[in-house]
Design a protein around this motif. Structure first.
Motif, mmCIF file in Angstrom:
data_model
loop_
_atom_site.group_PDB
_atom_site.id
_atom_site.type_symbol
_atom_site.label_atom_id
_atom_site.label_comp_id
_atom_site.label_asym_id
_atom_site.label_seq_id
_atom_site.Cartn_x
_atom_site.Cartn_y
_atom_site.Cartn_z
ATOM 1 N N ARG A 202 -10.691 -9.264 3.411
ATOM 2 C CA ARG A 202 -11.334 -7.963 3.259
ATOM 3 C C ARG A 202 -11.679 -7.713 1.790
ATOM 4 O O ARG A 202 -10.881 -7.990 0.897
ATOM 5 C CB ARG A 202 -10.406 -6.851 3.752
ATOM 6 N N ASP A 203 -12.844 -7.167 1.564
ATOM 7 C CA ASP A 203 -13.315 -6.912 0.204
ATOM 8 C C ASP A 203 -12.511 -5.773 -0.422
ATOM 9 O O ASP A 203 -12.528 -4.646 0.088
ATOM 10 C CB ASP A 203 -14.799 -6.542 0.244
ATOM 11 N N PRO A 204 -11.790 -6.019 -1.522
ATOM 12 C CA PRO A 204 -10.985 -4.962 -2.129
ATOM 13 C C PRO A 204 -11.807 -3.795 -2.659
ATOM 14 O O PRO A 204 -11.327 -2.658 -2.683
ATOM 15 C CB PRO A 204 -10.236 -5.684 -3.254
ATOM 16 N N THR A 205 -13.037 -4.051 -3.089
ATOM 17 C CA THR A 205 -13.879 -2.954 -3.581
ATOM 18 C C THR A 205 -14.185 -1.965 -2.460
ATOM 19 O O THR A 205 -14.109 -0.742 -2.633
ATOM 20 C CB THR A 205 -15.190 -3.499 -4.166
ATOM 21 N N THR A 206 -14.512 -2.501 -1.290
ATOM 22 C CA THR A 206 -14.757 -1.652 -0.125
ATOM 23 C C THR A 206 -13.502 -0.889 0.250
ATOM 24 O O THR A 206 -13.551 0.305 0.578
ATOM 25 C CB THR A 206 -15.231 -2.503 1.064
ATOM 26 N N LEU A 210 -12.661 3.249 0.529
ATOM 27 C CA LEU A 210 -12.065 3.894 1.696
ATOM 28 C C LEU A 210 -10.851 4.729 1.301
ATOM 29 O O LEU A 210 -10.645 5.840 1.805
ATOM 30 C CB LEU A 210 -11.643 2.841 2.731
ATOM 31 N N LEU A 211 -10.037 4.198 0.392
ATOM 32 C CA LEU A 211 -8.814 4.890 -0.012
ATOM 33 C C LEU A 211 -9.112 6.160 -0.805
ATOM 34 O O LEU A 211 -8.270 7.069 -0.869
ATOM 35 C CB LEU A 211 -7.920 3.968 -0.839
ATOM 36 N N LYS A 212 -10.281 6.223 -1.408
ATOM 37 C CA LYS A 212 -10.640 7.405 -2.187
ATOM 38 C C LYS A 212 -11.040 8.587 -1.303
ATOM 39 O O LYS A 212 -11.090 9.725 -1.773
ATOM 40 C CB LYS A 212 -11.785 7.067 -3.153
ATOM 41 N N GLY A 213 -11.343 8.326 -0.041
ATOM 42 C CA GLY A 213 -11.713 9.399 0.868
ATOM 43 C C GLY A 213 -10.485 10.141 1.359
ATOM 44 O O GLY A 213 -9.344 9.732 1.126
ATOM 45 N N ASN A 214 -10.721 11.239 2.063
ATOM 46 C CA ASN A 214 -9.595 12.014 2.575
ATOM 47 C C ASN A 214 -9.343 11.757 4.054
ATOM 48 O O ASN A 214 -8.622 12.514 4.704
ATOM 49 C CB ASN A 214 -9.817 13.521 2.340
ATOM 50 N N ASN A 232 -0.467 -10.284 -5.873
ATOM 51 C CA ASN A 232 -0.558 -9.600 -7.165
ATOM 52 C C ASN A 232 -2.017 -9.315 -7.538
ATOM 53 O O ASN A 232 -2.342 -8.227 -8.044
ATOM 54 C CB ASN A 232 0.109 -10.457 -8.239
ATOM 55 N N THR A 233 -2.895 -10.275 -7.267
ATOM 56 C CA THR A 233 -4.313 -10.079 -7.568
ATOM 57 C C THR A 233 -4.893 -8.928 -6.752
ATOM 58 O O THR A 233 -5.606 -8.063 -7.283
ATOM 59 C CB THR A 233 -5.100 -11.374 -7.286
ATOM 60 N N LEU A 234 -4.577 -8.923 -5.460
ATOM 61 C CA LEU A 234 -5.074 -7.842 -4.607
ATOM 62 C C LEU A 234 -4.495 -6.504 -5.040
ATOM 63 O O LEU A 234 -5.216 -5.501 -5.136
ATOM 64 C CB LEU A 234 -4.723 -8.122 -3.147
ATOM 65 N N TRP A 235 -3.201 -6.489 -5.307
ATOM 66 C CA TRP A 235 -2.544 -5.239 -5.707
ATOM 67 C C TRP A 235 -3.187 -4.664 -6.968
ATOM 68 O O TRP A 235 -3.436 -3.462 -7.047
ATOM 69 C CB TRP A 235 -1.064 -5.483 -5.910
ATOM 70 N N ASN A 236 -3.453 -5.509 -7.928
ATOM 71 C CA ASN A 236 -4.082 -5.042 -9.167
ATOM 72 C C ASN A 236 -5.482 -4.488 -8.915
ATOM 73 O O ASN A 236 -5.903 -3.516 -9.555
ATOM 74 C CB ASN A 236 -4.150 -6.174 -10.192
ATOM 75 N N SER A 239 -5.046 -0.949 -7.510
ATOM 76 C CA SER A 239 -4.133 -0.047 -8.217
ATOM 77 C C SER A 239 -4.755 1.301 -8.546
ATOM 78 O O SER A 239 -4.072 2.338 -8.547
ATOM 79 C CB SER A 239 -3.615 -0.709 -9.499
ATOM 80 N N GLU A 240 -6.069 1.343 -8.814
ATOM 81 C CA GLU A 240 -6.704 2.610 -9.184
ATOM 82 C C GLU A 240 -6.778 3.589 -8.014
ATOM 83 O O GLU A 240 -6.860 4.804 -8.220
ATOM 84 C CB GLU A 240 -8.112 2.351 -9.715
ATOM 85 N N SER A 241 -6.742 3.070 -6.799
ATOM 86 C CA SER A 241 -6.887 3.948 -5.629
ATOM 87 C C SER A 241 -5.622 4.059 -4.795
ATOM 88 O O SER A 241 -5.571 4.865 -3.868
ATOM 89 C CB SER A 241 -8.040 3.450 -4.746
ATOM 90 N N ILE A 242 -4.596 3.279 -5.116
ATOM 91 C CA ILE A 242 -3.400 3.227 -4.275
ATOM 92 C C ILE A 242 -2.656 4.557 -4.271
ATOM 93 O O ILE A 242 -1.956 4.890 -3.303
ATOM 94 C CB ILE A 242 -2.463 2.076 -4.724
ATOM 95 N N ASN A 243 -2.805 5.352 -5.328
ATOM 96 C CA ASN A 243 -2.103 6.635 -5.387
ATOM 97 C C ASN A 243 -2.715 7.688 -4.469
ATOM 98 O O ASN A 243 -2.154 8.772 -4.320
ATOM 99 C CB ASN A 243 -2.076 7.170 -6.824
ATOM 100 N N ASN A 244 -3.845 7.364 -3.875
ATOM 101 C CA ASN A 244 -4.468 8.312 -2.954
ATOM 102 C C ASN A 244 -3.834 8.298 -1.568
ATOM 103 O O ASN A 244 -4.141 9.163 -0.750
ATOM 104 C CB ASN A 244 -5.964 8.008 -2.811
ATOM 105 N N VAL A 245 -2.978 7.310 -1.299
ATOM 106 C CA VAL A 245 -2.400 7.209 0.036
ATOM 107 C C VAL A 245 -0.947 7.675 0.032
ATOM 108 O O VAL A 245 -0.269 7.679 -0.993
ATOM 109 C CB VAL A 245 -2.489 5.773 0.589
#
Length: 418
Positions: A202-206, A210-214, A232-236, A239-245
Motif C-alpha cells: 500500500r502506498d504510504p502517501t495515500t 486517509l489518516l488526515k481525514g476525520n 521502520n521505513t513505513l513508520w517514518n 509519522s506525520e499523520s500517525i497522531n491523527n488516529v
C-alpha cells in the motif's frame, strides 16, 4: 473528508424487528460504559472487543458497505478495511445507514490496513488469463474461492457452440480483482498451474492522506516478522499523520522463539510517536476462519504463548486469523476468555490497570461468509444491493452477526431478538 450524510432508508417502519434487536444491543452496551474511557477502549480492557475485518485487499465497496451496516447494528467496536478512499467511504456509508435506523447506535472505529513489505499474504491478488485456460477445464478455482472472486464462462468462437465444438470455444472472465483478498486457495487447485499471485505494498502517501481525514480512527500495520527495516521505513513515512488516529495496531504471525523480541523491537520504534492506544493482532492462521473448528487452534495457541510471557510489550492483545464461531470455546478451554491481568504494585494501581489478557477478537472470512449467504439471496438491481431495502434479509443478516458478536459481548436473551 467528512462522511457524506446518507438519507434514511425507505419504508423505515418495516424495520421494526431490526430496530428492536439493534436497540437491545445498544442498551446492553450503554449499561457497560466505564467512566471517561472511549467505549472501544473499555471493551478492550474488559476483553469483549470485537473487530470486523472486511479484508486488507477486499475492495468490493457494495459488500463492504452492507457488511459495515449489519455489524454496526450488531455492536462491533471496529471495522477494518483496505486503505483505499472508496472502501473507507463504503464503510462510513454503512455506519451512517445503521445510525439512521438506530440513532443511538455506537459508531465503531474505522481502521485501515497497510503492509510494510510485499511478502504479507493479506496484500496479494490472484491473476490469470482465462484465454490461456483449456475450454473443458472443470474450473476448480471458481469452486474453491471463498469470496466468489472468480467467474468463468464459456463463449462461442466463430458462431459455433463451445460444447459441440470445444476446439472453437474459449473461456472469458477470470479474477474479479476487487473481490479477491489473497487467500491463495485457488493456486494449488489449478490443474494447469496457470494462476499466479501478484503482491503489492500500500502506498504510504495515500495512507497518510486517509489518516488526515476525520473518517478514519485507527491504522493497522501488517508485518511478516522478517525484519524491522521495512517496518521502520513505513513508520517514518507515516509519522506525520500517525497522531491523527486513536489506535495503532500491529498484525503479525507467530514466528517462534523470536516473536516477543521482535515485538519489543517494533514497540521501541513506535513508542516515541504513539499518543493514543496500541494493539497487537495475533494472526494465527491468516484468512482461514471460514474453514472450520481446526482453523482457530493456531491463533488460540498463539494467545496462550503470549499470555505466558511476562516481558511482552505494552498494549492490548487481540486474536485474528482462523477466528470463527469456535474461537470463544477454545479461549474458554485455555482459560483466556476475559481473563484479567494486573499491572502495578498497590491495590489502587492494580484496580486502575486491570486489563484482559486478550482484549478481544477480530472476525474476517467467517464474518463475511455468514452475511454473504444472506446477501446472495437478494436480487441485485442495477448491479448493487442495498440490504436496508430488504428488511427481512437485513434482520436475517443481523441475527447471523449477533450469533458471532453476541457470545463475546455477552448480550442477554439473544434468542428473543427476532
Amino acid at each position: 473528508m467528512a462522511p457524506v450524510p446518507v438519507p434514511p432508508p425507505p419504508l423505515l417502519a418495516s424495520h421494526a424487528a431490526v430496530r428492536a434487536a439493534a436497540s437491545a444491543v445498544s442498551r446492553s452496551r450503554r449499561a457497560r460504559r466505564a467512566g471517561d474511557q472511549p467505549p472501544q477502549v473499555a471493551a478492550l480492557r474488559r476483553g469483549d472487543w470485537v473487530k470486523l475485518i472486511c479484508g486488507a485487499s477486499f475492495e468490493d465497496a457494495a459488500d463492504v458497505r452492507n457488511l459495515s451496516l449489519v455489524y454496526t447494528l450488531a455492536g462491533v467496536d471496529c471495522i477494518d478495511c483496505a486503505a483505499d478512499a472508496s472502501v473507507v467511504g463504503a464503510v462510513n456509508e454503512g455506519i451512517e445507514v445503521a445510525a439512521s435506523i438506530i440513532p443511538a447506535v455506537q459508531r465503531p472505529w474505522v481502521m485501515v490496513s497497510v503492509n510494510d513489505d510485499c511478502r504479507d499474504l493479506h496484500f496479494r491478488k490472484a491473476e490469470f488469463d482465462p484465454e490461456d485456460c483449456p475450454q473443458d477445464c472443470s474450473k476448480p478455482c471458481e469452486k474453491v474461492c471463498p469470496a466468489d472472486a472468480i467467474s468463468l464462462e464459456s463463449v462461442m468462437v466463430g458462431g459455433e457452440h463451445t460444447q459441440s465444438d470445444p476446439l472453437r470455444g474459449k473461456l472469458k472472465g477470470g479474477v474479479l480483482t476487487e473481490r479477491c483478498y489473497g487467500c491463495g486457495r485457488c493456486l494449488p487447485v489449478c490443474p494447469y498451474d496457470r494462476i499466479r499471485a501478484v503482491s503489492y505494498v500500500r502506498d504510504p502517501t495515500t495512507t497518510c492522506e486517509l489518516l488526515k481525514g476525520n473518517d478514519v480512527d485507527a491504522i493497522e500495520i501488517h508485518t511478516t516478522g522478517k525484519g524491522t527495516d521495512t517496518f521502520n521505513t513505513l513508520w517514518n513515512s507515516l509519522s506525520e499523520s500517525i497522531n491523527n488516529v486513536k489506535l495503532v495496531a500491529v498484525s503479525m504471525p507467530d514466528i517462534g522463539e523470536s516473536t516477543v523480541d521482535f515485538m519489543n523491537a517494533l514497540y521501541a520504534i513506535m513508542e516515541p510517536h504513539i499518543h493514543g492506544y496500541n494493539l497487537w493482532q495475533l494472526d494465527g492462521r491468516p484468512m482461514s476462519g471460514d474453514i472450520g473448528r481446526g482453523a482457530t487452534r493456531e491463533t488460540v495457541s498463539f494467545a496462550v504463548h503470549m499470555a505466558s510471557v511476562s516481558e511482552r510489550p505494552p498494549g492490548f492483545y487481540q486474536l485474528a486469523g482462523g477466528t470463527n464461531s469456535y474461537t470463544i470455546d477454545c479461549l474458554k478451554k485455555a482459560g483466556l476468555f476475559q481473563s484479567t491481568t494486573f499491572r502495578g504494585t498497590t491495590t489502587s494501581e492494580m484496580i486502575h490497570s486491570q486489563q484482559a489478557l486478550i482484549g478481544g477478537i477480530a472476525y474476517g472470512g467467517y464474518a463475511r461468509k455468514i452475511i454473504g449467504r444472506t446477501l446472495r439471496k437478494i436480487p441485485a438491481q442495477f448491479g448493487r444491493v442495498r440490504i436496508e431495502d430488504h428488511p427481512e434479509h437485513l434482520l436475517e443478516a443481523l441475527q447471523e452477526a449477533l450469533s458471532l458478536v453476541g457470545p463475546v459481548k455477552s448480550y442477554p436473551a439473544l434468542s428473543s431478538l427476532s
